[in-house]
Design a protein around this motif. Structure first.
Motif, mmCIF file in Angstrom:
data_model
loop_
_atom_site.group_PDB
_atom_site.id
_atom_site.type_symbol
_atom_site.label_atom_id
_atom_site.label_comp_id
_atom_site.label_asym_id
_atom_site.label_seq_id
_atom_site.Cartn_x
_atom_site.Cartn_y
_atom_site.Cartn_z
ATOM 1 N N ARG A 351 5.733 -4.212 -0.817
ATOM 2 C CA ARG A 351 6.693 -5.251 -0.408
ATOM 3 C C ARG A 351 6.208 -5.982 0.841
ATOM 4 N N ARG A 352 5.606 -5.235 1.779
ATOM 5 C CA ARG A 352 5.158 -5.838 3.039
ATOM 6 C C ARG A 352 4.107 -6.921 2.800
ATOM 7 N N TYR A 353 3.228 -6.708 1.817
ATOM 8 C CA TYR A 353 2.135 -7.660 1.594
ATOM 9 C C TYR A 353 2.267 -8.417 0.271
#
Length: 519
Positions: A351-353
């Motif tokens: 999700r972060r990237y």
């Protein structure tokens, strides 16, 4: 810690800090430590070598991981003090009280690559992540922070020529530091590194070694031999002994702190390097060139599926790819718990990237390369002498990320870069090109000797409840069939590593019962 490991020299000592290390370099205000050769002057900065640094000041001391985080550094802090080591075992065995297993980390070792997100096999100790810093003030306050520079880089129109220039200078600096060793396979990374080393004119010489991968084919050795012959480089093929499989597995587990089951097959090569060094104790230790990270930051591996596919789901599922073979290896009730434990730490990274142009690269790096694969060069190989990972130097990664992902896609940079050193090598097929995929793996891991040892490990308590009844009671032919597949072999190796880990730490850790993985 200092008393236990007193044979290691003290390189930094003050009223608040004691550091013991081999090969550390004093820098203004502190020390720098790496598994690579010591580079001096402009070369040290230009190569952007990956190193751990410790800064000592009047107001605070700070421990810093490298930009790649690939050199393992394990830390335990209680909010007032910091204890750290490059070997997890050292921290486990010098604790005043027993450490406790981290079963999420164990699951990730068994069925993925290794412990994700800084986890280790014990809950009390963590591994510093890329760009992470731990600071202890003079007042005794401990604070951790992290600023990983690579994802913040923007595509700035860097070209293949820019990447080539950085790569050339990086390898040339290593070539000037002393003799080099190429761990030559049938793939692109080691070929490109060897070609660059030869082109740089290694003053002390370069020697290539190849060994037999448990997940490859004999084409690896054949292509490697062709590359070495073409370049005129001394080349030795180190064949693994089947009767040494048990010893090699144990050697590997100890070297990597039982945190991954990848690259067990490298042990015979590392033993050969260590023997060569012992035979010439007064000679300059050669630096091993390792291609860690090349497939991601140059080759564009693990690229996302075609547009329209659920990208997040695909990346999350990638972390549990080996569980496709679980029905042949694992007992009922184990698979979903392993999947949950792996995905719980994989999903936040995905999700972060998710929207980053190189999101697939960072996800694969943080969930696959860093947790497990990095421990081969920086745990196993480094024990035999200096090792360098040119594809993970800060300068090279920064330049590679300044190019567009499309320029990396499908490994298209490899032949372009290699051809600048040698046109014929750039056009030569790799071992993977010459063998269809998927392919069976009839190598040492499927031998009678290996099967006997693996069966003994997996059928022993306390690991036995995790193993499927069909495999536990299976014939050698049944085991050979499982070990001849990528997923099956990976899971069996993971269970074997778990079995060795429980034996190593029985009586040292609390509640070392692998059936926790079923809960």
């Amino acid at each position: 810690m200092a008393r236990t490991w007193g044979e290691v020299p003290v390189v930094l000592e003050s009223a608040t800090t004691v550091v013991l290390a081999r090969g550390a370099v004093r820098r203004p205000g502190g020390i720098e430590w790496s598994h690579g050769p010591v580079l001096s002057g402009q070369a040290a900065g230009r190569a952007g070598r990956d190193a751990i640094t410790i800064e000592e000041g009047e107001e605070a001391s700070e421990l810093r991981a490298g930009a790649s985080g690939a050199i393992p550094l394990y830390v335990e802090d209680d909010g007032e003090s910091i204890v750290f080591s490059s070997h997890l075992d050292a921290l486990i065995r010098t604790r005043p009280t027993a450490a406790s297993p981290d079963w999420d980390a164990v699951a990730q070792m068994l069925a993925a690559s290794g412990p994700i997100g800084g986890r280790t096999m014990v809950r009390e100790v963590r591994r510093l992540q890329p760009g992470e810093r731990v600071r202890r003030s003079a007042a005794g306050e401990v604070v951790s922070s992290r600023h990983w520079s690579w994802p913040a880089l923007e595509m700035s129109g860097a070209t293949v020529d820019d990447l080539l220039a950085v790569f050339r200078s990086t390898v040339a600096d290593l070539a000037r530091s002393g003799p080099l060793v190429s761990m030559l396979s049938g793939g692109w990374d080691s070929r490109l590194l060897l070609a660059a080393a030869v082109h740089a004119g290694v003053r002390h010489g370069v020697h290539a070694y190849t060994t037999s991968s448990d997940t490859g084919t004999v084409m690896e050795e054949l292509v490697a031999a062709r590359v070495a012959e073409h370049l005129g480089v001394p080349h030795e093929i180190v064949m693994p002994r089947r009767d040494a499989f048990a010893a090699d597995l144990a050697h590997f587990g100890s070297a990597v702190d039982y945190q991954t089951a990848f690259h067990v097959w490298l042990v015979p090569l590392v033993r050969r390097l260590a023997a060569a060094r012992t035979g010439a104790p007064d000679a300059v230790a050669p630096t091993v060139l390792d291609g860690l990270g090349g497939g991601l930051f140059v080759g564009g591996a693990f690229a996302d599926p075609a547009p329209g596919e659920p990208v997040a789901a695909q990346r999350i599922a990638g972390g549990t790819r080996y569980l496709a073979a679980a029905s042949h290896v694992l007992a009922p009730g184990v698979v979903e718990r392993l999947r949950d434990r792996i995905q719980a730490d994989t999903e936040p990274i995905v999700r972060r990237y998710l929207d980053h142009p190189f999101g697939h690269t960072f996800t694969a790096y943080l969930t696959r390369t860093l947790p497990g694969i990095s421990l081969a060069p920086h745990g196993l190989v480094a024990a035999a002498g200096p090792v360098a990972t040119p594809f993970l130097t800060d300068d090279l990664v920064s330049t590679a990320l300044a190019m567009s992902p499309d320029e990396h896609r499908d490994g298209r940079l490899y032949p372009l870069l290699t051809s600048t050193f040698d046109q014929e090598l750039g056009a030569m097929s790799t071992a993977q090109d010459l063998v269809p995929w998927p392919r069976p793996h009839p190598r040492r891991a499927t031998s009678r000797e290996a099967i006997t040892h693996l069966r003994d490990l997996l059928r022993a308590e306390p690991v036995r409840p995790l193993v499927s009844r069909r495999l536990a009671e299976g014939t050698p032919s049944d085991w050979q069939a499982v070990l001849s597949t990528t997923g099956g072999q990976h899971l069996v190796r993971g269970l074997a590593m778990l079995s060795l880990w429980t034996r190593r730490y029985e009586g040292t850790l609390t509640n070392i019962d692998p059936t926790e993985l079923m809960r």
